[in-house]
Design a protein around this motif. Structure first.
Motif, PDB file in Angstrom:
ATOM      1  N   LEU A 221     -41.910   9.674  -0.258  1.00 34.02           N
ATOM      2  CA  LEU A 221     -42.571  10.670   0.578  1.00 34.02           C
ATOM      3  C   LEU A 221     -42.338  10.279   2.023  1.00 34.02           C
ATOM      4  CD1 LEU A 221     -44.449  13.108   0.870  1.00 34.02           C
ATOM      5  CD2 LEU A 221     -46.388  11.578   0.547  1.00 34.02           C
ATOM      6  N   ALA A 222     -41.490  11.049   2.710  1.00 32.15           N
ATOM      7  CA  ALA A 222     -41.085  10.707   4.082  1.00 32.15           C
ATOM      8  C   ALA A 222     -40.525   9.286   4.120  1.00 32.15           C
ATOM      9  CB  ALA A 222     -42.254  10.867   5.044  1.00 32.15           C
ATOM     10  N   ILE A 258     -47.889  17.711   2.838  1.00 33.16           N
ATOM     11  CA  ILE A 258     -47.281  18.945   3.345  1.00 33.16           C
ATOM     12  C   ILE A 258     -48.333  19.996   3.698  1.00 33.16           C
ATOM     13  CG2 ILE A 258     -45.189  18.510   2.005  1.00 33.16           C
ATOM     14  CD1 ILE A 258     -46.031  20.629   0.036  1.00 33.16           C
ATOM     15  N   GLY A 259     -49.616  19.626   3.561  1.00 35.70           N
ATOM     16  CA  GLY A 259     -50.685  20.543   3.930  1.00 35.70           C
ATOM     17  C   GLY A 259     -50.874  21.684   2.949  1.00 35.70           C
ATOM     18  N   SER A 304     -45.525  25.210   9.928  1.00 34.92           N
ATOM     19  CA  SER A 304     -45.515  23.739   9.975  1.00 34.92           C
ATOM     20  C   SER A 304     -44.335  23.131   9.244  1.00 34.92           C
ATOM     21  CB  SER A 304     -46.820  23.195   9.370  1.00 34.92           C
ATOM     22  OG  SER A 304     -46.878  23.479   7.983  1.00 34.92           O
ATOM     23  N   ILE A 305     -43.391  23.960   8.819  1.00 34.92           N
ATOM     24  CA  ILE A 305     -42.268  23.461   8.025  1.00 34.92           C
ATOM     25  C   ILE A 305     -41.480  22.391   8.767  1.00 34.92           C
ATOM     26  CG2 ILE A 305     -40.056  24.128   6.995  1.00 34.92           C
ATOM     27  CD1 ILE A 305     -41.332  26.739   6.156  1.00 34.92           C
ATOM     28  N   ASP A 306     -41.321  22.544  10.081  1.00 35.70           N
ATOM     29  CA  ASP A 306     -40.538  21.588  10.863  1.00 35.70           C
ATOM     30  C   ASP A 306     -41.153  20.191  10.883  1.00 35.70           C
ATOM     31  OD1 ASP A 306     -38.694  23.519  11.442  1.00 35.70           O
ATOM     32  OD2 ASP A 306     -39.534  24.017  13.399  1.00 35.70           O
ATOM     33  N   THR A 307     -42.441  20.104  10.634  1.00 34.23           N
ATOM     34  CA  THR A 307     -43.120  18.804  10.676  1.00 34.23           C
ATOM     35  C   THR A 307     -43.394  18.241   9.286  1.00 34.23           C
ATOM     36  OG1 THR A 307     -45.325  19.837  10.724  1.00 34.23           O
ATOM     37  CG2 THR A 307     -44.232  19.440  12.849  1.00 34.23           C
TER      38      THR A 307
END
Length: 383
Positions: A221-222, A258-259, A304-307
């Motif tokens: 994850l990241a 990812i919220g 928020s996809i870019d983050t």
């Protein structure tokens, strides 16, 4: 596998290998895409088929950004049906949930320009009231293994090999996630199409001969290990499954990062926001989050996809990352867009679990070769 109905899934079985055959030796099944709208996202099923003029080629539509199906013919002269090519089953039979009554028949089957002689298939005499609601297909064509075939009926793929329609015991799958493209992908029986991938395929052996099942390692994850599958987890490669299913412990971490929020929570907030009263902020941040999410569907903020973090699967000691654009679905409704999270929980106890089901969202990022002759699966980055 009963969880498929809840995941809004379809299975496309394929066996393809690393060797490429000439066009005359290949049978292609192409895929087309259709946009998903807000009113039908929860019942998104398969994408309708269109027949291409190229010899031995059938192109499919990608219906509602969720699943894929193509056209076959049964009988002489052939009667046309639209079916899901399903790696999760082994029979030619309608797709649904639970038990369905019917009987076995036998006739010639047309797939593209090929005629499979004396293929057994199931005719269904009754279906549930919601089984085919809003679906654009008539049944499924199972491409799984013989030992999982209902009634020990010989699967279509086995008959293709036996009757000499393919020279290599492989077939490959390319899915095209581009919503603007008319062609949503392609299945090639008997070989691979080099135009659809970059570099070499990474091959891993099957760990279970009943399914297209392999072992995956840790999920990152990241770029941070989650740890649960560090010692290895089973994963079924299911091109008929729309989403990606996995152990609740990891999926919860992913959805939090990812919220993503549950469907009930999302609907609750939408209704409350219509009142426009700030006093409801307390309820929005508290009560809505605690409401149950019975079908595992989650929504994310499209802005928020870019983050959002990258999610990486470890397969064969190599990394297979998914970007936010690759692990989410966009739902269009007029001028608005809703983004749908692609991870849903699935808890399978040992010894079969922990288990992942890598569906269309994963396969849209990686060209996949299902090698029946060598009992292995290969992945390469899509071109």
């Amino acid at each position: 596998m009963a969880f498929k109905y809840l995941l809004v899934v379809t299975c496309v079985c394929a066996w393809f290998a690393s060797l490429a055959a000439s066009d005359k030796e290949l049978l292609r099944v192409g895929l087309r895409k259709r946009s998903l709208d807000i009113n039908s996202f929860s019942s998104a099923r398969i994408r309708e088929a269109v027949h291409h003029l190229k010899p031995d080629t059938v192109y499919l539509k990608n219906y509602l950004d969720a699943q894929y199906f193509g056209e076959i013919g049964i009988g002489s002269p052939p009667q046309t049906f639209r079916v899901v090519f399903d790696t999760g089953s082994s029979n030619l039979i309608p797709y649904g949930h639970g038990h369905i009554p019917g009987f076995f028949s036998q006739d010639n089957l047309r797939v593209g320009e090929l005629i499979v002689k004396d293929q057994q298939f199931a005719e269904i005499t009754k279906e549930g009231p919601l089984a085919f609601l809003a679906h654009h297909f008539d049944g499924i064509l199972g491409l799984g293994f013989l030992n999982k075939s209902v009634g020990q009926v010989t699967p279509v793929w086995y008959n293709m090999i036996e009757q000499g329609h393919v020279t290599q015991k492989i077939f490959s799958l390319w899915l095209n996630p581009d919503p603007m493209s008319k062609i949503g992908g392609e299945i090639v029986f008997g070989g691979i199409d080099w135009r659809h991938f970059k570099g070499d395929h990474t091959y891993v052996p099957l760990t279970h001969e009943d399914y297209w099942q392999i072992e995956v390692g840790d999920i990152l994850l990241a770029n941070n290990p989650t740890g649960l599958c560090a010692g290895g987890c089973a994963a079924i490669i299911d091109s008929g499954t729309s989403l990606i299913a996995g152990p609740t412990k990891i999926v919860t971490q992913i959805n939090h990062a990812i919220g993503a929020e549950g469907y009930v929570s999302y609907e609750c907030k939408s209704i409350i926001h219509n009142y426009g009263d700030s006093i409801w902020e307390y309820i929005i941040s508290g009560l809505c989050e605690k409401l149950p999410n019975p079908v595992g569907q989650t929504f994310i903020d499209c802005n928020s996809i870019d983050t959002m973090p990258q999610i990486t699967f470890t397969i064969g000691n190599k990394s297979f990352p998914l970007s936010p654009e690759q692990y989410m679905l966009r739902i269009e409704e007029g001028c608005s867009t809703v983004c749908y999270g692609g991870f849903v929980p699935l808890d399978v106890p040992p010894p079969q679990g922990p288990l992942w089901v890598l569906g269309d969202l994963f396969l849209g990022a990686y060209h996949t070769v299902f090698d029946y002759g060598n009992l292995r699966i290969g992945f390469a980055e899509v071109a």
